[in-house]
Enzyme design. Structure first.
Site, mmCIF file in Angstrom:
data_model
loop_
_atom_site.group_PDB
_atom_site.id
_atom_site.type_symbol
_atom_site.label_atom_id
_atom_site.label_comp_id
_atom_site.label_asym_id
_atom_site.label_seq_id
_atom_site.Cartn_x
_atom_site.Cartn_y
_atom_site.Cartn_z
ATOM 1 N N GLU A 1 7.633 -0.548 -27.302
ATOM 2 C CA GLU A 1 8.298 -0.262 -26.035
ATOM 3 C C GLU A 1 9.160 0.980 -26.171
ATOM 4 O O GLU A 1 9.771 1.193 -27.230
ATOM 5 C CB GLU A 1 9.162 -1.468 -25.621
ATOM 6 C CG GLU A 1 8.322 -2.706 -25.349
ATOM 7 C CD GLU A 1 9.134 -3.928 -24.912
ATOM 8 O OE1 GLU A 1 10.370 -3.815 -24.792
ATOM 9 O OE2 GLU A 1 8.509 -4.980 -24.701
ATOM 10 N N HIS B 1 10.115 -4.779 -19.431
ATOM 11 C CA HIS B 1 10.921 -5.779 -20.167
ATOM 12 C C HIS B 1 12.205 -6.137 -19.402
ATOM 13 O O HIS B 1 13.309 -6.049 -19.942
ATOM 14 C CB HIS B 1 11.247 -5.243 -21.571
ATOM 15 C CG HIS B 1 11.557 -6.354 -22.540
ATOM 16 N ND1 HIS B 1 11.257 -6.298 -23.862
ATOM 17 C CD2 HIS B 1 12.150 -7.570 -22.361
ATOM 18 C CE1 HIS B 1 11.642 -7.404 -24.477
ATOM 19 N NE2 HIS B 1 12.187 -8.187 -23.565
HETATM 20 P P1 NAI Z 1 12.691 -21.118 -27.262
HETATM 21 O O1 NAI Z 1 12.904 -20.936 -28.716
HETATM 22 O O2 NAI Z 1 13.632 -21.958 -26.494
HETATM 23 O O3 NAI Z 1 11.199 -21.680 -27.016
HETATM 24 C C1 NAI Z 1 10.070 -21.224 -27.702
HETATM 25 C C2 NAI Z 1 9.082 -22.367 -27.778
HETATM 26 O O4 NAI Z 1 7.873 -21.895 -28.343
HETATM 27 C C3 NAI Z 1 9.567 -23.515 -28.650
HETATM 28 O O5 NAI Z 1 9.447 -24.726 -27.962
HETATM 29 C C4 NAI Z 1 8.637 -23.449 -29.866
HETATM 30 O O6 NAI Z 1 8.406 -24.716 -30.453
HETATM 31 C C5 NAI Z 1 7.390 -22.890 -29.232
HETATM 32 N N1 NAI Z 1 6.468 -22.272 -30.186
HETATM 33 C C6 NAI Z 1 6.763 -21.526 -31.286
HETATM 34 N N2 NAI Z 1 5.638 -21.136 -31.906
HETATM 35 C C7 NAI Z 1 4.604 -21.645 -31.194
HETATM 36 C C8 NAI Z 1 3.202 -21.599 -31.354
HETATM 37 N N3 NAI Z 1 2.630 -20.916 -32.361
HETATM 38 N N4 NAI Z 1 2.452 -22.260 -30.457
HETATM 39 C C9 NAI Z 1 3.010 -22.945 -29.442
HETATM 40 N N5 NAI Z 1 4.343 -23.021 -29.241
HETATM 41 C C10 NAI Z 1 5.130 -22.371 -30.107
HETATM 42 O O7 NAI Z 1 12.611 -19.636 -26.666
HETATM 43 P P2 NAI Z 1 12.862 -19.189 -25.160
HETATM 44 O O8 NAI Z 1 14.291 -18.916 -24.943
HETATM 45 O O9 NAI Z 1 12.169 -20.116 -24.245
HETATM 46 O O10 NAI Z 1 12.137 -17.756 -25.176
HETATM 47 C C11 NAI Z 1 10.731 -17.654 -25.278
HETATM 48 C C12 NAI Z 1 10.341 -16.202 -25.475
HETATM 49 O O11 NAI Z 1 10.801 -15.410 -24.388
HETATM 50 C C13 NAI Z 1 10.904 -15.546 -26.740
HETATM 51 O O12 NAI Z 1 9.896 -14.784 -27.348
HETATM 52 C C14 NAI Z 1 11.949 -14.590 -26.218
HETATM 53 O O13 NAI Z 1 12.101 -13.475 -27.074
HETATM 54 C C15 NAI Z 1 11.333 -14.194 -24.888
HETATM 55 N N6 NAI Z 1 12.307 -13.678 -23.909
HETATM 56 C C16 NAI Z 1 11.920 -12.611 -23.131
HETATM 57 C C17 NAI Z 1 12.783 -12.083 -22.204
HETATM 58 C C18 NAI Z 1 12.375 -10.956 -21.339
HETATM 59 O O14 NAI Z 1 13.219 -10.198 -20.893
HETATM 60 N N7 NAI Z 1 11.103 -10.826 -21.043
HETATM 61 C C19 NAI Z 1 14.145 -12.594 -22.055
HETATM 62 C C20 NAI Z 1 14.413 -13.783 -22.852
HETATM 63 C C21 NAI Z 1 13.520 -14.269 -23.752
#
Ligand code: NAI
Length: 413
Positions: free
Chosen positions: A270, A293
């Protein structure tokens, strides 16, 4: 209120939201601000300009690098608040070795991401971007072709964590059927149902949305093989991390109608700053919503971040609570009602507790409460004693504990 210690000072850089200032004012923390980020030497000088006889905190966002030199600028630096999601800009192991607490706000923008994704589900389902583009080009393309309500459609959520589960609730409120796949067994919310595998989810979902972290397992998680089993014409949304989807394979699947459309907010690489040039294999396709993003970028998320990080820093000052701390073991401690609390961050080696307890016993000081948590090489100990924080006796004890070879940071609350 902060008890029996001179009012702590915080240096806040990078225009941190007003909610943080309100929180610090409420807890008697004196705030010094600078609008932009600072280079190392400038930051060291700014920290050294703060009063030397009281605790110091530092608050930054993503553009200030916290190097070992910054962490060593003043001995009274207790904690760093990263008023953002990530902590890559902070030398975390250097902070840990010095016993400095680092807090961030990883989940403050959960709702913002979930809302954007929900909006994109509807926009994709109604071909809004293609229709809008046509209008901008002066073309009246009134048609119901390929446009559908989302009610009754299946939303497949990959990663049922903070964002995935929040989205699950609001998508059900629209009448969608929610299926999810997670690495861990997650409790379903509402009527959502888990799938047995990623491939099962891909085969039955009208919309697939990704909410997983960036790990070895998730990098390239959606490539040509996965796009081949996705339900024909389904939509793909990625607002998680850029490496999760193979964008060249996605372009191919879009061009062949295998995927009906996509909304992509995150990219393998990015641009660094606003105004930089952006490129992607997906540029030029009107079935794709591209956003820079911005999933978590809302005023509400900024306000939440300000409040959450400031609250965590204030709790660390007042009670020694380290809940959510990324460098020290987590102890959730209530503020003291009476007496004083000795807080000791130490190397996690045998004999620390007995050495500290021996010092207390030698001083004939009773222990009214004690909590120990360890995390790899680091230990955190709280010892509550029936003395006042201003008693000379506790200063002597604190100095003796600080002088132990295992001690990294010792203070009295
Ligand atoms: P979180 O940690 O609460 O949830 C992630 C989930 O993914 C967990 O339940 C975990 O068990 C699951 N997981 C991990 N590896 C996996 C796999 N190989 N297969 C299936 N499930 C798997 O994280 P959250 O807060 O929900 O964020 C999710 C994503 O969103 C992160 O990558 C974060 O960086 C991204 N994000 C993006 C933003 C944006 O501006 N676009 C802003 C905030 C977060």
């Amino acid at each position: 209120m902060v008890r029996a210690v001179p009012r702590p000072n915080i240096l806040l850089l990078e225009s941190i939201h007003a909610t943080a200032h309100e929180e610090f004012a409420r807890h008697g923390v004196v705030v010094h601000t600078a609008a932009g980020a600072m280079e190392e030497a400038q930051l060291v000088a700014a920290l050294r300009a703060l009063p030397a006889d009281r605790p110091v905190l530092l608050g930054i966002r993503s553009k200030t690098r916290v190097t070992p030199a910054v962490l060593d600028a003043v001995p009274q630096l207790l904690a760093v608040g990263a008023f953002c999601i990530g902590t890559d800009q902070i030398g975390l192991s250097a902070a840990r070795e010095r016993g400095i607490a680092v807090f961030n706000a990883p989940f403050s923008n959960t709702r913002s991401v979930a809302e954007l994704v929900l909006g994109e589900i509807i926009m994709l389902s109604r071909q809004v971007f293609a229709r809008s583009e046509a209008c901008h080009r002066g073309l009246w393309h009134k048609s119901a072709d390929g446009s559908h309500e989302v009610r009754g459609k299946t939303l497949g959520i990959v990663g049922y964590g903070h964002i995935g589960s929040q989205l699950s609730v609001i998508a059900e409120a629209l009448g969608m059927q929610v299926r999810y796949h997670d690495l861990l067994a997650k409790l379903p919310l509402g009527n959502a149902q888990p799938c047995n595998s990623l491939h099962e989810l891909l085969g039955l979902s009208d919309f697939v949305t990704l909410h997983v972290p960036d790990t070895e397992l998730t990098r390239g998680m959606i490539g040509a093989a996965e796009l081949a089993v996705i339900k024909r014409g389904a939509y793909l949304i990625n607002a998680s991390r850029g490496m999760v989807v193979d964008l060249a394979a996605l372009r191919d699947a879009l061009e062949h109608g295998q995927v009906g459309g996509a909304a992509i907010d995150v990219f393998p690489s990015e641009p660094a700053k606003v105004g930089d040039v952006f490129d992607s294999p997906l540029r030029g396709l009107d079935s794709v919503i591209l956003t820079p993003h911005i999933g978590g970028s809302t005023q509400e998320a900024q306000a939440n971040i300000g409040r959450e990080v400031a609250t965590a820093l204030a709790a660390y000052l007042i009670s020694g609570s380290t809940t959510g701390c990324v460098t020290l073991p987590n102890i959730d401690a209530a503020p003291l009602r009476s007496g004083a609390r000795l807080l000791n961050v130490h190397r996690n080696v045998p004999g620390v507790l007995s050495a500290i307890n021996q010092l207390l016993a030698d001083s004939q000081v009773n222990i009214t409460g004690q909590r120990l948590a360890t995390m790899e090489s680091i230990g955190l100990l709280h010892v509550d004693v029936p003395l006042r924080a201003s008693d000379p006796e506790i200063s002597q004890l604190s100095a003796a504990i600080a002088a132990l070879p295992t001690s990294l940071l010792t203070r009295v609350i």
